[in-house]
Design an enzyme around this catalytic site. Structure first.
Site, PDB file in Angstrom:
ATOM      1  N   LYS A 218      45.321  43.469  44.954  1.00 42.91           N
ATOM      2  CA  LYS A 218      44.392  42.365  44.733  1.00 42.91           C
ATOM      3  C   LYS A 218      43.302  42.467  45.787  1.00 42.91           C
ATOM      4  CE  LYS A 218      44.115  38.387  42.427  1.00 42.91           C
ATOM      5  NZ  LYS A 218      44.027  38.449  40.959  1.00 42.91           N
TER       6      LYS A 218
ATOM      7  N   GLU B 263      38.364  43.185  28.071  1.00 45.56           N
ATOM      8  CA  GLU B 263      39.282  42.544  29.011  1.00 45.56           C
ATOM      9  C   GLU B 263      40.729  42.683  28.522  1.00 45.56           C
ATOM     10  OE1 GLU B 263      39.200  41.655  31.868  1.00 45.56           O
ATOM     11  OE2 GLU B 263      40.817  40.242  32.197  1.00 45.56           O
TER      12      GLU B 263
HETATM   13  C1  F6R Z   1      41.827  43.060  36.742  1.00 47.52           C
HETATM   14  C2  F6R Z   1      41.312  42.562  37.993  1.00 47.52           C
HETATM   15  C3  F6R Z   1      40.184  43.274  38.623  1.00 47.52           C
HETATM   16  C4  F6R Z   1      39.225  42.287  39.302  1.00 47.52           C
HETATM   17  C5  F6R Z   1      38.161  43.049  40.102  1.00 47.52           C
HETATM   18  C6  F6R Z   1      37.168  42.108  40.755  1.00 47.52           C
HETATM   19  O1  F6R Z   1      42.850  42.259  36.263  1.00 47.52           O
HETATM   20  O2  F6R Z   1      41.818  41.613  38.539  1.00 47.52           O
HETATM   21  O3  F6R Z   1      39.498  44.086  37.727  1.00 47.52           O
HETATM   22  O4  F6R Z   1      38.634  41.476  38.335  1.00 47.52           O
HETATM   23  O5  F6R Z   1      38.786  43.819  41.085  1.00 47.52           O
HETATM   24  O6  F6R Z   1      37.807  41.245  41.640  1.00 47.52           O
HETATM   25  P1  F6R Z   1      37.094  39.961  42.187  1.00 47.52           P
HETATM   26  O7  F6R Z   1      36.886  39.021  41.035  1.00 47.52           O
HETATM   27  O8  F6R Z   1      38.035  39.401  43.208  1.00 47.52           O
HETATM   28  O9  F6R Z   1      35.786  40.383  42.773  1.00 47.52           O
END
Ligand code: F6R
Length: 600
Positions: free
Chosen positions: A595, A480
């Site tokens: 995001k 991480e």
């Molecule tokens: C890295 C990050 C991504 C998310 C991944 C899963 O900092 O944010 O690797 O962890 O895209 O996203 P979720 O948790 O929204 O399914």
């Protein structure tokens, strides 16, 4: 991935659309656009670049409109450009889209055969053309949307304006999120709650297969058979929760919110000294019936899953395997009787995790999801869900989302350990206490040392490559830490199990190569120390993130395993943040990223 917003009401919608888009910009930020109904018809203003560039265009051509839709893009089909930016128009239809139309080239060929010519390289324009063609044939917005959608393979959320239907926006979704909102001044739609919050907290999550018809005074939902009014829900979030609140960056704010975020995920489930998931409708019997867990997630959530696997195997004695969601359906692991699938997602909308969840359900496996964003697809579709209550996470790189996922997993491990008799009540109480109190306190302590960590960041900032090493839990954290550093600072960073480096990668270590060694576990630190010596003797510049007293180290809490982990996690997040800051990077919106990855 892409943000969409719409407004129709009694006020000028343009400032509202711009405001919503700037909140949604974290979902994609390579181009933006608006379509607005004016007296002369539907006007489209769109451009490559960020919302700021769109605002400059709007300042050059001021418009006012009571019915408008907007889009901020993360390119999938076609490069970021003015022409590929949304909205897209075909015939009497103008729309914005979040998702991917997987069969767009066949549809494009078919439409071209009937004389249609694409202007852009996007799949979205094909969707607009298909709806427009159906509209010519049926003259019904509802039927044309339904017919066209039945031809599309993939995921979508559309906000659609029909040229000759004044004051109305239509919306439909499959696979991509879409919320409808209502306020005294009119009706709204948006990809996520944070974009509705400046205007209203009343929302309705549009279900798959439903078509919403929004006008100033009325919202109707059609499910194919009947039309009904939405059943409104009220969001617990406030508009302030999606603002920077005095911090220079969302990421910094979210790192600093972690002690509170941990308390929010843990306290409701730790009212007695022991974990209790009955508020999530999960009784101890559920843990007793599980013979193994398959944890499935993407990116940082997978890394959280790896940490969780350590805790669950150790405290609950349940075997766990961890899987990348994008691989899960295509190389499905064998599932024995009693296997449960645990899906982890901050956004609750990640396409690969959602697809894995659907696959697991299709195999008859029980599913449990750890999700932050409420009322999202993964939360809705899983058999059971545990919300992490971290509040909106706006920075693209996750911090508090990851931290709360790990905390929820640790609590699951304790609860399952107690239910299965693998942990005594007193051991469970000690662990729960440490999680609820020592872990947030350890984060708070590390947050006071931002300046010290900034000086370590100076040592990383000019390098092209950085390695992170650790063993056991520390290796999961190293993965991480490396991801955090590379995604926001653009320095190539890799994590290795400390003992593995010498099986090839050590050839990359030269004079001055930074190696960050994480050693929070007393039982393993002597072994990792040997690996540190191996790289140091080949010229590596070693930075220790360590619970031991040592020089050249970011000293982390050593009170308990949980305290040490969360302390080291915070150190790694701050190290990435300070390095990216020193390099002048766009920390909250790193290049190429977005995001909420709602495409596979
Ligand atoms: C890295 C990050 C991504 C998310 C991944 C899963 O900092 O944010 O690797 O962890 O895209 O996203 P979720 O948790 O929204 O399914």
């Amino acid at each position: 991935m892409c943000g969409i917003i719409g407004y129709t009401g009694r006020e000028n919608g343009i400032p509202k659309i711009v405001r919503g888009l700037s909140v949604l910009e974290y979902r994609g930020y390579d181009s933006a656009g608006i379509a607005a109904r004016t007296e002369s018809g539907t006007e489209i203003i769109k451009c490559r670049g960020r919302i700021g560039t769109l605002c400059e265009r709007l300042a050059e051509t001021p418009i006012s409109s009571q019915t408008a839709i907007g889009h901020t893009r993360w390119a999938t089909h076609g490069v970021p450009s003015d022409v590929n930016a949304h909205p897209h128009r075909a015939g009497r239809v103008t729309l914005v889209h979040n998702g991917i139309i997987e069969n767009y080239s066949e549809l494009c060929e078919e439409l071209s055969g009937r004389g249609w010519r694409a202007v852009s390289e996007t799949d979205t324009e094909v969707a607009a053309a298909l709806i427009a063609e159906e509209y010519e044939r049926t003259d019904s917005p509802l039927i044309s949307i339904r017919n066209a959608c039945s031809r599309m393979v993939g995921s979508y959320a559309f906000a659609i304006i029909f040229e000759d239907v004044q004051g109305v926006i239509f919306a439909v979704r499959r696979g991509s999120p879409l919320l409808i909102g209502r306020s005294t001044d009119g009706s709204y739609l948006a990809s996520d709650m944070t974009a509705l919050l400046p205007f209203t907290r009343q929302y309705y999550p549009l279900a798959e297969g439903e078509i919403a018809c929004l006008s100033a005074d009325e919202i109707e939902i059609n499910n194919g058979a009947i039309s009904h009014s939405p059943t409104w829900q009220v969001s617990a979030l406030t508009a302030e929760s999606a603002q920077k609140g005095g911090y220079s960056h969302f990421m910094l704010k979210e790192i600093f919110e972690q002690p509170e975020a941990l308390r929010k995920v843990l306290s409701p489930r730790l009212r007695t000294p022991l974990p209790d998931f009955s508020g999530d409708s999960i009784e101890p019997d559920f843990w007793r019936g599980i013979t193994s867990f398959q944890i499935v997630a993407c990116g940082s959530a997978t890394h959280a899953g790896m940490v969780g696997a350590h805790f669950i195997e150790r405290y609950a004695r349940i075997p766990v395997t961890v899987h990348t969601a994008s691989e899960y359906r295509y190389s499905p692991p064998l599932a024995a009787e009693g296997t449960a699938v645990l899906l982890i997602s901050q956004s609750g909308e990640t396409a690969d995790t959602l697809a894995a969840l659907r696959y697991a359900r299709s195999q008859g496996l029980p599913t449990l999801a750890i999700v932050n964003a409420v009322e999202t697809s993964i939360a809705r579709e899983a058999d059971r869900r545990i919300y992490t209550y971290a509040g909106p996470e706006i920075a693209v790189a996750t911090t508090k989302g990851y931290a709360t996922q790990v905390a929820a997993l640790a609590l699951i491990a304790i609860a399952a350990g107690l239910a299965r008799g693998a942990l005594s009540a007193s051991a469970g109480e000690t662990l729960s206490n440490s999680l609820l109190h020592s872990a947030p306190d350890a984060i708070t302590e590390m947050l006071t040392r931002r300046g010290e960590i900034a000086s370590f960041a100076q040592r990383l900032k000019s390098h092209a490559h950085v390695f992170f090493i650790g063993r056991g839990l520390d290796y999961s954290l190293a993965l991480e830490a490396a991801l955090k550093l590379k995604e926001i600072s653009y320095i190539h960073a890799e994590a290795y199990a400390a003992g593995e480096l010498k099986h090839g990668t050590i050839s990359l270590i030269e004079q001055g190569t930074p190696v960050a060694a994480i050693t929070t576990l007393p039982a393993l630190s002597a072994k990792t120390e040997s690996n540190i010596r191996e790289v140091a003797s080949r010229g590596a510049d070693v930075i220790r993130i360590s619970a031991d007293e040592s020089e050249n180290a970011i000293r982390v809490a050593n009170g308990s395993e949980f305290a040490a982990f969360f302390s080291a996690m915070t150190a790694c997040q701050l190290l990435a943040f300070e390095t990216a800051l020193a390099r002048g990077c766009d920390i909250d919106k790193p290049r190429n990223l977005a995001k909420s990855v709602t495409v596979e």
